[in-house]
Design a protein around this motif. Sequence first.
Motif, PDB file in Angstrom:
ATOM      1  N   TRP A   1      52.502 104.038 104.476  1.00 16.98           N
ATOM      2  CA  TRP A   1      51.268 103.340 104.815  1.00 16.98           C
ATOM      3  C   TRP A   1      50.071 104.145 104.340  1.00 16.98           C
ATOM      4  CZ3 TRP A   1      48.139 106.378 107.726  1.00 16.98           C
ATOM      5  CH2 TRP A   1      48.698 107.237 108.684  1.00 16.98           C
ATOM      6  N   ALA A   2      48.958 103.470 104.247  1.00 19.69           N
ATOM      7  CA  ALA A   2      47.689 104.124 103.940  1.00 19.69           C
ATOM      8  C   ALA A   2      46.639 103.562 104.876  1.00 19.69           C
ATOM      9  CB  ALA A   2      47.287 103.885 102.486  1.00 19.69           C
ATOM     10  N   SER A   3      45.706 104.406 105.298  1.00 17.61           N
ATOM     11  CA  SER A   3      44.613 103.946 106.148  1.00 17.61           C
ATOM     12  C   SER A   3      43.301 104.449 105.572  1.00 17.61           C
ATOM     13  CB  SER A   3      44.791 104.444 107.590  1.00 17.61           C
ATOM     14  OG  SER A   3      44.688 105.857 107.639  1.00 17.61           O
ATOM     15  N   ALA A   4      42.220 103.784 105.964  1.00 15.84           N
ATOM     16  CA  ALA A   4      40.903 104.180 105.473  1.00 15.84           C
ATOM     17  C   ALA A   4      39.849 103.835 106.516  1.00 15.84           C
ATOM     18  CB  ALA A   4      40.585 103.487 104.150  1.00 15.84           C
ATOM     19  N   SER A   5      38.786 104.599 106.521  1.00 12.59           N
ATOM     20  CA  SER A   5      37.643 104.330 107.381  1.00 12.59           C
ATOM     21  C   SER A   5      36.394 104.806 106.658  1.00 12.59           C
ATOM     22  CB  SER A   5      37.783 105.040 108.730  1.00 12.59           C
ATOM     23  OG  SER A   5      37.811 106.453 108.542  1.00 12.59           O
ATOM     24  N   VAL A   6      35.243 104.399 107.158  1.00 15.28           N
ATOM     25  CA  VAL A   6      33.961 104.806 106.581  1.00 15.28           C
ATOM     26  C   VAL A   6      33.194 105.570 107.648  1.00 15.28           C
ATOM     27  CG1 VAL A   6      31.863 104.041 105.425  1.00 15.28           C
ATOM     28  CG2 VAL A   6      33.978 102.731 105.154  1.00 15.28           C
ATOM     29  N   TYR A   7      33.047 106.872 107.431  1.00 23.33           N
ATOM     30  CA  TYR A   7      32.400 107.751 108.425  1.00 23.33           C
ATOM     31  C   TYR A   7      33.068 107.609 109.794  1.00 23.33           C
ATOM     32  CZ  TYR A   7      28.846 107.724 104.777  1.00 23.33           C
ATOM     33  OH  TYR A   7      28.182 107.814 103.579  1.00 23.33           O
ATOM     34  N   GLY A   8      34.391 107.409 109.770  1.00 23.14           N
ATOM     35  CA  GLY A   8      35.154 107.287 111.000  1.00 23.14           C
ATOM     36  C   GLY A   8      35.117 105.907 111.624  1.00 23.14           C
ATOM     37  N   LEU A   9      34.442 104.970 110.988  1.00 22.64           N
ATOM     38  CA  LEU A   9      34.290 103.619 111.537  1.00 22.64           C
ATOM     39  C   LEU A   9      35.201 102.625 110.818  1.00 22.64           C
ATOM     40  CD1 LEU A   9      30.386 103.581 111.666  1.00 22.64           C
ATOM     41  CD2 LEU A   9      31.937 104.013 113.590  1.00 22.64           C
ATOM     42  N   MET A  10      35.531 101.557 111.521  1.00 25.42           N
ATOM     43  CA  MET A  10      36.286 100.424 110.963  1.00 25.42           C
ATOM     44  C   MET A  10      37.570 100.869 110.266  1.00 25.42           C
ATOM     45  SD  MET A  10      34.789  97.581 111.690  1.00 25.42           S
ATOM     46  CE  MET A  10      33.192  96.809 112.044  1.00 25.42           C
ATOM     47  N   ASN A  11      38.403 101.600 110.952  1.00 29.15           N
ATOM     48  CA  ASN A  11      39.660 102.051 110.366  1.00 29.15           C
ATOM     49  C   ASN A  11      40.573 100.856 110.092  1.00 29.15           C
ATOM     50  OD1 ASN A  11      41.480 104.446 109.738  1.00 29.15           O
ATOM     51  ND2 ASN A  11      42.767 103.247 111.130  1.00 29.15           N
ATOM     52  N   ARG A  12      41.118 100.818 108.867  1.00 27.65           N
ATOM     53  CA  ARG A  12      42.063  99.764 108.485  1.00 27.65           C
ATOM     54  C   ARG A  12      43.331 100.413 107.960  1.00 27.65           C
ATOM     55  NH1 ARG A  12      40.005  94.850 107.239  1.00 27.65           N
ATOM     56  NH2 ARG A  12      42.153  94.170 107.596  1.00 27.65           N
ATOM     57  N   LYS A  13      44.443  99.726 108.143  1.00 32.00           N
ATOM     58  CA  LYS A  13      45.742 100.263 107.744  1.00 32.00           C
ATOM     59  C   LYS A  13      46.509  99.236 106.923  1.00 32.00           C
ATOM     60  CE  LYS A  13      49.996 102.194 109.812  1.00 32.00           C
ATOM     61  NZ  LYS A  13      50.662 102.498 111.114  1.00 32.00           N
ATOM     62  N   ALA A  14      47.114  99.687 105.835  1.00 33.09           N
ATOM     63  CA  ALA A  14      47.964  98.836 105.008  1.00 33.09           C
ATOM     64  C   ALA A  14      49.356  99.452 104.956  1.00 33.09           C
ATOM     65  CB  ALA A  14      47.393  98.708 103.603  1.00 33.09           C
ATOM     66  N   ILE A  15      50.371  98.624 105.149  1.00 35.09           N
ATOM     67  CA  ILE A  15      51.744  99.111 105.169  1.00 35.09           C
ATOM     68  C   ILE A  15      52.550  98.490 104.027  1.00 35.09           C
ATOM     69  CG2 ILE A  15      51.656  99.405 107.662  1.00 35.09           C
ATOM     70  CD1 ILE A  15      53.541  96.950 107.839  1.00 35.09           C
ATOM     71  N   TYR A  16      53.584  99.213 103.618  1.00 36.35           N
ATOM     72  CA  TYR A  16      54.460  98.734 102.547  1.00 36.35           C
ATOM     73  C   TYR A  16      55.658  98.019 103.150  1.00 36.35           C
ATOM     74  CZ  TYR A  16      57.793  98.786  98.683  1.00 36.35           C
ATOM     75  OH  TYR A  16      58.712  98.428  97.731  1.00 36.35           O
ATOM     76  N   ARG A  17      55.992  96.855 102.576  1.00 35.78           N
ATOM     77  CA  ARG A  17      57.182  96.104 102.970  1.00 35.78           C
ATOM     78  C   ARG A  17      58.040  95.879 101.719  1.00 35.78           C
ATOM     79  NH1 ARG A  17      54.466  90.945 105.728  1.00 35.78           N
ATOM     80  NH2 ARG A  17      53.454  91.000 103.686  1.00 35.78           N
ATOM     81  N   GLU A  18      59.269  96.270 101.795  1.00 40.24           N
ATOM     82  CA  GLU A  18      60.167  96.216 100.644  1.00 40.24           C
ATOM     83  C   GLU A  18      60.208  94.808 100.050  1.00 40.24           C
ATOM     84  OE1 GLU A  18      62.308  97.725  97.707  1.00 40.24           O
ATOM     85  OE2 GLU A  18      61.625  98.951  99.402  1.00 40.24           O
ATOM     86  N   GLY A  19      59.921  94.713  98.760  1.00 46.53           N
ATOM     87  CA  GLY A  19      59.977  93.445  98.058  1.00 46.53           C
ATOM     88  C   GLY A  19      58.728  92.605  98.170  1.00 46.53           C
TER      89      GLY A  19
END
Length: 444
Positions: free
Chosen positions: A74-92
């Motif tokens: 997975w990867a996550s991102a935020s802007v100055y600690g705000l609005m954290n979002r996460k994307a995960i990998y699903r096979e296929g």
Amino acid sequence: MKLLKRALILLLLVVGVVVYLNYPKLTIISGYASKNMASGVFVANRSAASLAQNDNNVPLIELADTEVNTEKKWASASVYGLMNRKAIYREGLGTVLINDDYDESKPMPSPARHQSSDTIPYPYGQANPKDSVPADVNMDQLDKAVALAFANPESQKTRTLLVLYKGHLVAEKYIDGFTKDTPILGWSMTKSVLATCYGILEHQGKLDMSWPAPITEWEKDERKNITLNHLLRMQSGLEWDEDYSKISDVTQMLFLDADMTKPQKEKKLIAQPTEIWNYSSGTTNLLSGILRQQFRSHQEYLDFPYSALIDKIGMYSMVLEADIAGNYVGSSYSWAGTRDWARFGQLYLDRGIWNGEQIFHPEWVDYITNPTLHSDGTYGAHFWLNANGKYPDVPKDLFSCNGYQGQYVFVIPSKNLVVVRTGLAEDPDFDVNSFLSAIVKSVP
């Protein structure tokens, strides 16, 4: 000391102003950054450092801080600690931005892939391309054209380039970090792949483009007259805002919605079908949802693009990404190596025939290249056109798959050419007309 304090205060004020002005966009920024990072690492097998330095190093997106977990994918991102979002990998299924309701423990079916080796030379098979080049190719001119595409790397930002002529690989070049096997995000080139599924079903006698869109909610209102043809031509008359600079219909859909087939379906009619042309990624994802309705099960829907098209023509590197609800994001999210993108173009150059098998009807090519009313000759049915000479020094029979940041598959039937170019810049930074005219001059 006072100067330091003043500098810190000024810095905080600047940061505060930036956050205040862009706060509504932060969820889009962090969503884009995490999704792009996750797909780049787990689908394209690229390094997080390269993605951060290049792909995510664009205005606003560069504000995001990104974290990657290679073990849990997975990867996550935020802007100055705000609005954290996460994307995960699903096979296929590639990666997906998740929300608070997403259950990572719930199994999701993945498409069955059927990949085999053969001895047929590329592009029609998996063996190496033929060593011979057709005698009528001016290789000096072709080399100049290829060099032109990479002449100004800071502005043009070309990454990969490939030219097929009469089904022969005659030119190919990659920048450091990319090879023929590196999956490239096609962005809106995905629209053309999704549309091809409709052409295949039509050829199989299972669909007709004149049919009304099979949407129950439209049956008793003025939207009941919208056909599949209207949707494929972006002339349904439905409201849609395709603005990527703000929270709009398209950014809401791509970075916030769990089911991307719904947003366009819920829009009102602002014009009668054919009265206006309005480019809409929501329309393509609605078509993805309609495609899903054609099958008895979710598994059959997931399998179809691969069994009927992608794996059938050997595009083994391609991955179609799906949303939380398991719908293919036909508007934007497909990945494939440059050689495989070229296979797709070759299929269209050959009018649907692949190694003797008719994948879609030859007249489907005529259909998708017939200019759509009010598009000024630039759009057919989920393909872009040169019918009105947008590229003045290139044959008008050119048609193409186009994607954000200059992803292109160009097909020029009158010259027997398929040209693939990928990168991080588009017109005018990458001069398509000059580049293609140089390619065209290399063949009769």
